[in-house]
Design a protein around this motif. Structure first.
Motif, PDB file in Angstrom:
ATOM      1  N   THR A   1     -12.736  -0.709  15.399  1.00  0.00           N
ATOM      2  CA  THR A   1     -12.627   1.082  14.170  1.00  0.00           C
ATOM      3  C   THR A   1     -11.246   1.735  14.714  1.00  0.00           C
ATOM      4  O   THR A   1     -11.114   1.897  15.714  1.00  0.00           O
ATOM      5  CB  THR A   1     -13.333   2.202  14.582  1.00  0.00           C
ATOM      6  N   VAL A   2      -9.996   0.850  13.777  1.00  0.00           N
ATOM      7  CA  VAL A   2      -8.714   1.902  14.566  1.00  0.00           C
ATOM      8  C   VAL A   2      -8.789   3.180  13.149  1.00  0.00           C
ATOM      9  O   VAL A   2      -8.902   3.285  11.962  1.00  0.00           O
ATOM     10  CB  VAL A   2      -8.024   0.681  13.816  1.00  0.00           C
ATOM     11  N   ALA A   3      -8.948   4.511  13.975  1.00  0.00           N
ATOM     12  CA  ALA A   3      -8.745   5.388  13.100  1.00  0.00           C
ATOM     13  C   ALA A   3      -7.326   5.967  12.918  1.00  0.00           C
ATOM     14  O   ALA A   3      -6.487   5.874  13.292  1.00  0.00           O
ATOM     15  CB  ALA A   3      -9.062   6.872  14.092  1.00  0.00           C
ATOM     16  N   PRO A   4      -6.992   6.344  11.763  1.00  0.00           N
ATOM     17  CA  PRO A   4      -5.487   6.453  10.919  1.00  0.00           C
ATOM     18  C   PRO A   4      -5.017   7.832  11.116  1.00  0.00           C
ATOM     19  O   PRO A   4      -5.506   8.457  11.946  1.00  0.00           O
ATOM     20  CB  PRO A   4      -5.783   6.784   9.487  1.00  0.00           C
ATOM     21  N   PRO A   5      -3.743   7.681  11.648  1.00  0.00           N
ATOM     22  CA  PRO A   5      -3.083   8.775  12.287  1.00  0.00           C
ATOM     23  C   PRO A   5      -3.840  10.447  11.160  1.00  0.00           C
ATOM     24  O   PRO A   5      -3.497   9.799  10.605  1.00  0.00           O
ATOM     25  CB  PRO A   5      -1.593   8.482  12.501  1.00  0.00           C
ATOM     26  N   PRO A   6      -3.104  11.420  12.232  1.00  0.00           N
ATOM     27  CA  PRO A   6      -2.843  12.642  10.996  1.00  0.00           C
ATOM     28  C   PRO A   6      -1.893  12.899  10.105  1.00  0.00           C
ATOM     29  O   PRO A   6      -1.209  12.411  10.282  1.00  0.00           O
ATOM     30  CB  PRO A   6      -3.085  13.570  12.058  1.00  0.00           C
ATOM     31  N   ASN A   7      -2.753  13.309   8.988  1.00  0.00           N
ATOM     32  CA  ASN A   7      -1.868  13.900   7.930  1.00  0.00           C
ATOM     33  C   ASN A   7      -1.012  12.756   7.172  1.00  0.00           C
ATOM     34  O   ASN A   7       0.006  13.165   6.445  1.00  0.00           O
ATOM     35  CB  ASN A   7      -0.419  14.917   8.798  1.00  0.00           C
ATOM     36  N   VAL A   8      -2.206  12.058   7.556  1.00  0.00           N
ATOM     37  CA  VAL A   8      -0.923  10.334   6.425  1.00  0.00           C
ATOM     38  C   VAL A   8      -2.697  10.444   5.621  1.00  0.00           C
ATOM     39  O   VAL A   8      -3.654  10.371   6.069  1.00  0.00           O
ATOM     40  CB  VAL A   8      -0.758   9.468   7.656  1.00  0.00           C
ATOM     41  N   GLU A   9      -2.735   9.885   4.028  1.00  0.00           N
ATOM     42  CA  GLU A   9      -3.009   9.726   3.291  1.00  0.00           C
ATOM     43  C   GLU A   9      -3.187   7.940   3.274  1.00  0.00           C
ATOM     44  O   GLU A   9      -1.611   8.001   2.427  1.00  0.00           O
ATOM     45  CB  GLU A   9      -2.891  10.924   2.030  1.00  0.00           C
ATOM     46  N   ARG A  10      -4.094   7.501   3.167  1.00  0.00           N
ATOM     47  CA  ARG A  10      -3.789   5.839   2.612  1.00  0.00           C
ATOM     48  C   ARG A  10      -4.372   5.697   1.584  1.00  0.00           C
ATOM     49  O   ARG A  10      -5.389   6.090   1.155  1.00  0.00           O
ATOM     50  CB  ARG A  10      -4.358   4.906   4.118  1.00  0.00           C
TER      51      ARG A  10
ATOM     52  N   GLY B   1       1.126  -0.972   0.161  1.00  0.00           N
ATOM     53  CA  GLY B   1       0.092   0.443   0.191  1.00  0.00           C
ATOM     54  C   GLY B   1       0.709   1.049  -0.203  1.00  0.00           C
ATOM     55  O   GLY B   1       2.031   1.128   0.048  1.00  0.00           O
ATOM     56  N   THR B   2       0.179   2.549  -0.899  1.00  0.00           N
ATOM     57  CA  THR B   2       1.183   3.799  -0.771  1.00  0.00           C
ATOM     58  C   THR B   2       0.603   4.802   1.038  1.00  0.00           C
ATOM     59  O   THR B   2      -0.922   4.483   0.861  1.00  0.00           O
ATOM     60  CB  THR B   2       1.047   4.114  -1.530  1.00  0.00           C
ATOM     61  N   VAL B   3       1.131   4.927   1.371  1.00  0.00           N
ATOM     62  CA  VAL B   3       1.190   6.029   2.186  1.00  0.00           C
ATOM     63  C   VAL B   3       1.717   7.738   1.860  1.00  0.00           C
ATOM     64  O   VAL B   3       2.826   7.854   1.644  1.00  0.00           O
ATOM     65  CB  VAL B   3       1.132   5.910   3.784  1.00  0.00           C
ATOM     66  N   ARG B   4       0.882   8.385   2.061  1.00  0.00           N
ATOM     67  CA  ARG B   4       0.776   9.824   1.726  1.00  0.00           C
ATOM     68  C   ARG B   4       1.260  10.651   2.947  1.00  0.00           C
ATOM     69  O   ARG B   4       0.218  10.722   3.798  1.00  0.00           O
ATOM     70  CB  ARG B   4       0.662  10.221   0.486  1.00  0.00           C
ATOM     71  N   GLN B   5       2.513  11.274   3.251  1.00  0.00           N
ATOM     72  CA  GLN B   5       2.921  11.970   4.402  1.00  0.00           C
ATOM     73  C   GLN B   5       2.467  13.201   4.477  1.00  0.00           C
ATOM     74  O   GLN B   5       3.499  13.652   3.186  1.00  0.00           O
ATOM     75  CB  GLN B   5       4.537  11.435   5.236  1.00  0.00           C
TER      76      GLN B   5
END
Length: 870
Positions: free
Chosen positions: A75-84, A28-32
């Motif tokens: 439900t696990v919330a994704p960390p802020p400022n991270v686009e999956r 997968g790709t994660v944008r920081q």
């Protein structure tokens, strides 16, 4: 494809295509997102756990939903400022009759860990909530307790104020009642009455209002103003008013106001009238006034039956302002007593000691006594060994380092006659103890080693014996050694005016050996012969007198004094005065450690029962009662304090003088607290340390005493920043603890050599190091160059010695030192060098100095700081 059943969503993806990716790994790709608009894409790989199942090559974790026990979705919330990026949906694989579902690619272990974390969080939340409830409850209880204490304090204060108010009110009523009942008289000579103010009340609350205020009511205090009583109007007294006070028949029978004058008042008035009419002076009564050496003005006035105010007026007329507490000397007090018409009888405080010593005995009461012999000589010449051989007891083995450090008193018997021996130390530090032994003795035995001959302490012992006026018997010891030369000893004694019999003199000499016992009988016979010539006698039937040989503070027995009875008999129960201490004799112990009921003349004993440790060398005497002993002791203590105060005042001077003396002399002090086992050793240590002092450093003895090191000694050392020295004593547990806490150094010694050497070494460290200068060489300046960024550089030729870099230099012009400093650079051609020998040329530049000229001479030297010693 998506299927919904029983509120659960199942996502089924089509079969994956064949790729080169490793099996079991999802990407997968994660944008920081970063600051200033910067972003970065990161590839994330998720590796699945492998489960081996029959019929399947690769299986994913399977969760079979059951309707009976539904589990909440995690439900696990994704960390802020991270686009999956969208991840592939879970796949459904056939697993028998029931299908397996992969939820968010989480393994069973991860699901269990998250569930346990939630449960732990809930448990912690419950515990924190319970703890918060307990804290709130405790704070409430504390506030309630403080409120109760405040209310109780307010109630007690209100009750106290009510009680004081009630007492004041009762006192006021009693005074009004007394004034109302008292007969009111109006005398002819009474003055105008002043208005009396009502006493101010302490509390503002009334007794009735205070209890009713309640526990929680605030108490209000208001300042009370004194109730001013209006002044009685004054009236002019006429003749009728003056006559009203006299008791007449008309006044007694008439109905008046009942006011009458008392008989006592009438009598006082008549006496006052007679005194005013009689203008002559009263007859002066002359008294005999006993005047001590010093007396206060108040005491002098009381002894003369005069008023102290009259004495103050007399001094004011003489131009001196005095107060009743000022002290007058005997001469001034005698002049004042003479001015007031009294006679004077002068007495001294020392009269209390009259008849204490020097009482002459009648010849008929005298009896023969044993001789007192002192063993004297140089250190290690065998004094104690000789006495050991005479007593047949081991004494040397008990002495530290084989040297005697106390005065030992022993008694031996020869041919039915007793001889008392005093063994004195031979070390140079024990000069005072040798002198004390010589003064308390009848015969001095001078021990000289045959192989060592006459030494410094031998000469000193001869001087002490001659100054005390006692005869000398020379004992030439160690004749058993091969190197012994007795004739050499006799010859050297002639230089010090000691003429032995074999050389034509009158001094007895005996060759002895403490090791083999040869000549001991001859020595004892010579002592008895000399005692027979002296005809020693004393009165044993009188009160005892003598001298204190040694004193110490024993832990179990208290103050113990070793005394030598010179005349009389000392018995148990006698009241003894020795120096500035006194006491009742509780026990007498002889030299063998046995308790004896009495001690006759020439007998050494230990005395128990004194109030303190007397000084070695003090004389003692027996008095009739304890009251006189106390007076003598207080008088001697007062003399000692006055001498100490006079010595300190003479040394102290003004603050300016002290500061100027310190600045000029630069004297450094090494403070010490000295504690020894006996008084004589302490005295010897102080004398030895005083000799170490120089103009730059000296030892300052803060305190010296006999006995163990106590906590008060540690406190004194901590205050004065001193070092504690213990000689044959130890510190108790409390003192050791205090010393460790305060960082106070405690040194223990049992040999005086080591003590003096250590203190000498420590005092040497206070000496400022000596500055020693070593000449290295001279260089002559041939030319001066001005170089950019460097300044002036001198081109020189070394004419003498050598020049080193880093050494000190002086610039000499016309034989006058112009500058002294260090070199900034030393070059040979273009290279920086360490030194330049004689005859070579070099370039030099001074540090922060450029006034150099052609023809100047540069002197190079090295400075060394050398440690000094005493």
């Amino acid at each position: 494809m998506t299927d919904t059943k029983d509120d659960k969503t199942l996502t089924v993806t089509p079969k994956k295509t064949l790729t080169l990716k490793r099996p079991g790994i999802e990407q997968g790709t994660v944008r920081q997102n970063f600051s200033h608009g910067r972003t970065k894409s990161v590839v994330v790989e998720t590796k699945k756990r492998k489960f081996s199942a029959p019929g399947e090559r690769e299986a994913a974790p399977v969760i079979t939903p059951t309707p009976s026990a539904p589990k909440p979705a995690v439900t696990v919330a994704p960390p802020p400022n991270v686009e999956r990026t969208p991840r592939p949906a879970p796949t459904v694989r056939p697993a028998g009759d029931r299908g397996g579902v992969v939820l968010n690619s989480l393994s069973r272990g991860e699901m269990d860990a998250r569930r346990r974390a939630l449960e732990d969080a809930k448990v912690r939340e419950v515990e924190e909530r319970a703890r918060a409830v307990e804290d709130a409850k405790r704070r409430a209880e504390e506030d309630e307790r403080r409120q109760r204490e405040r209310l109780e304090s307010a109630r007690r204060q209100a009750e106290e104020e009510a009680r004081i108010q009630a007492e004041a009110e009762a006192r006021r009523r009693a005074e009004e009642e007394a004034r109302r009942r008292a007969p009111q008289t109006d005398t002819a000579d009474e003055e105008e009455e002043k208005p009396i103010a009502k006493p101010r009340s302490v509390a503002a609350a009334t007794p009735a209002a205070s209890p009713a205020a309640g526990a929680g009511a605030a108490i209000r205090r208001t300042p009370l103003k004194p109730e001013a009583v209006p002044a009685k109007p004054t009236k002019t007294k006429g003749e009728d008013d003056r006559r009203r006070g006299k008791l007449t028949l008309t006044a007694a029978t008439s109905d008046g106001d009942g006011r009458s004058r008392s008989l006592s008042s009438m009598r006082r008035r008549q006496e006052k009238f007679k005194r005013s009419m009689y203008q002559g002076e009263r007859e002066k009564i002359s008294r005999e006034v006993v005047l001590p050496e010093t007396i206060t003005i108040q005491d002098l006035a009381a002894r003369m039956s005069e008023r102290a105010v009259d004495l103050i007026k007399y001094f004011m007329k003489q131009g001196t302002m005095m107060v009743p507490g000022d002290v007058l000397d005997a001469d001034t007090a005698e002049l004042v007593a003479g001015e007031f018409g009294h006679t004077v009888r002068r007495v001294a405080d020392s009269d209390i000691e009259e008849g204490l010593f020097g009482v002459q005995d009648e010849a008929a009461t005298l009896q023969t006594r044993s001789p007192v012999v002192t063993i004297m000589g140089h250190v290690d010449h065998g004094k104690t060994s000789l006495l050991d051989a005479i007593r047949s007891a081991s004494v040397v083995s008990g002495e530290a380092g084989g040297i005697t450090q106390h005065i030992g008193a022993y008694q031996v018997e020869k041919n039915g006659q007793k001889i008392t021996f005093l063994d004195t130390p031979g070390h140079e530090a024990f000069t005072a103890m040798r002198a004390r032994g010589a003064q308390a003795t009848d015969i001095a035995v001078l021990v000289v080693a045959a192989d060592d001959s006459v030494m410094p302490q031998t000469i000193e012992s001869i001087s002490h014996a001659k100054s005390a006026g006692v005869p000398i018997i020379v004992a030439i010891n160690k004749i058993d050694k091969p190197s012994a030369d007795a004739q050499k000893v006799r010859t050297q004694l002639l230089q010090h005016e000691v003429f032995v019999e074999s050389m034509g003199g009158e001094v007895l000499d005996v060759e002895v050996s403490a090791k083999t016992g040869a000549g001991l009988d001859k020595l004892l016979e010579a002592i008895l012969l000399q005692a027979e010539i002296l005809d020693l006698s004393a009165n044993p039937d009188r009160t005892a007198e003598g001298v204190v040989i040694e004193a110490q503070l024993d832990k179990g027995r208290g103050p113990v004094a070793t005394i030598l009875v010179q005349t009389g008999t000392l018995r148990t129960g006698d009241i003894l005065v020795a120096g500035n201490v006194y006491g009742k004799v509780r026990a007498l112990v002889n030299d063998q450690g046995k308790t004896v009921p009495e001690a006759g003349p020439s007998m050494p004993v230990e005395v128990l029962g004194l109030s303190g440790t007397p000084a070695a060398g003090d004389r003692f005497a027996v008095v009739e009662n304890e009251a006189r002993a106390r007076e003598i002791s207080e008088y001697r203590m007062r003399l000692a304090r006055e001498k100490a105060a006079a010595r300190q005042s003479g040394q102290r001077g003004s603050l300016e003088q002290m500061m100027s003396q310190l600045q000029n002399s630069g004297l450094k002090e090494f403070p010490l607290v000295v504690k020894a086992d006996v008084q004589g050793s302490a005295e010897a240590i102080v004398a030895a340390l005083d000799k170490l002092g120089t103009d730059e450093v000296r030892a300052r003895i803060v305190h010296v005493g006999a006995g163990a090191i106590t906590e008060s000694d540690v406190s004194l050392a901590e205050t004065s920043n001193a070092v504690i020295i213990g000689f044959n004593v130890r510190a108790n547990k409390q003192a050791r603890t205090a010393a460790e806490q305060g960082g106070i150094e405690v040194r223990y010694y049992n040999i005086i050599y080591n003590l003096v050497d250590d203190v000498k070494q420590a005092m040497s460290g206070l000496l400022s190091p000596e500055r020693r200068e070593t000449f290295l060489g001279n260089a002559e300046i041939l030319e001066v160059f001005n170089i950019t960024k460097t300044g002036k550089v001198a081109g020189c030729r070394v004419t003498e010695g050598k020049v080193e870099r880093g050494a000190g230099v002086r610039l000499i012009r016309d034989n006058v030192v112009i500058h002294e400093g260090t070199l900034k650079t030393l070059k040979r051609f273009k290279d920086e060098v360490g030194e330049v020998p004689v005859g070579q040329e070099c370039g030099m530049a001074f540090q922060n100095y450029e006034d150099i000229r052609q023809g100047d001479v540069i002197e190079c030297f090295r400075v060394e700081m050398v440690t000094r010693t005493l």
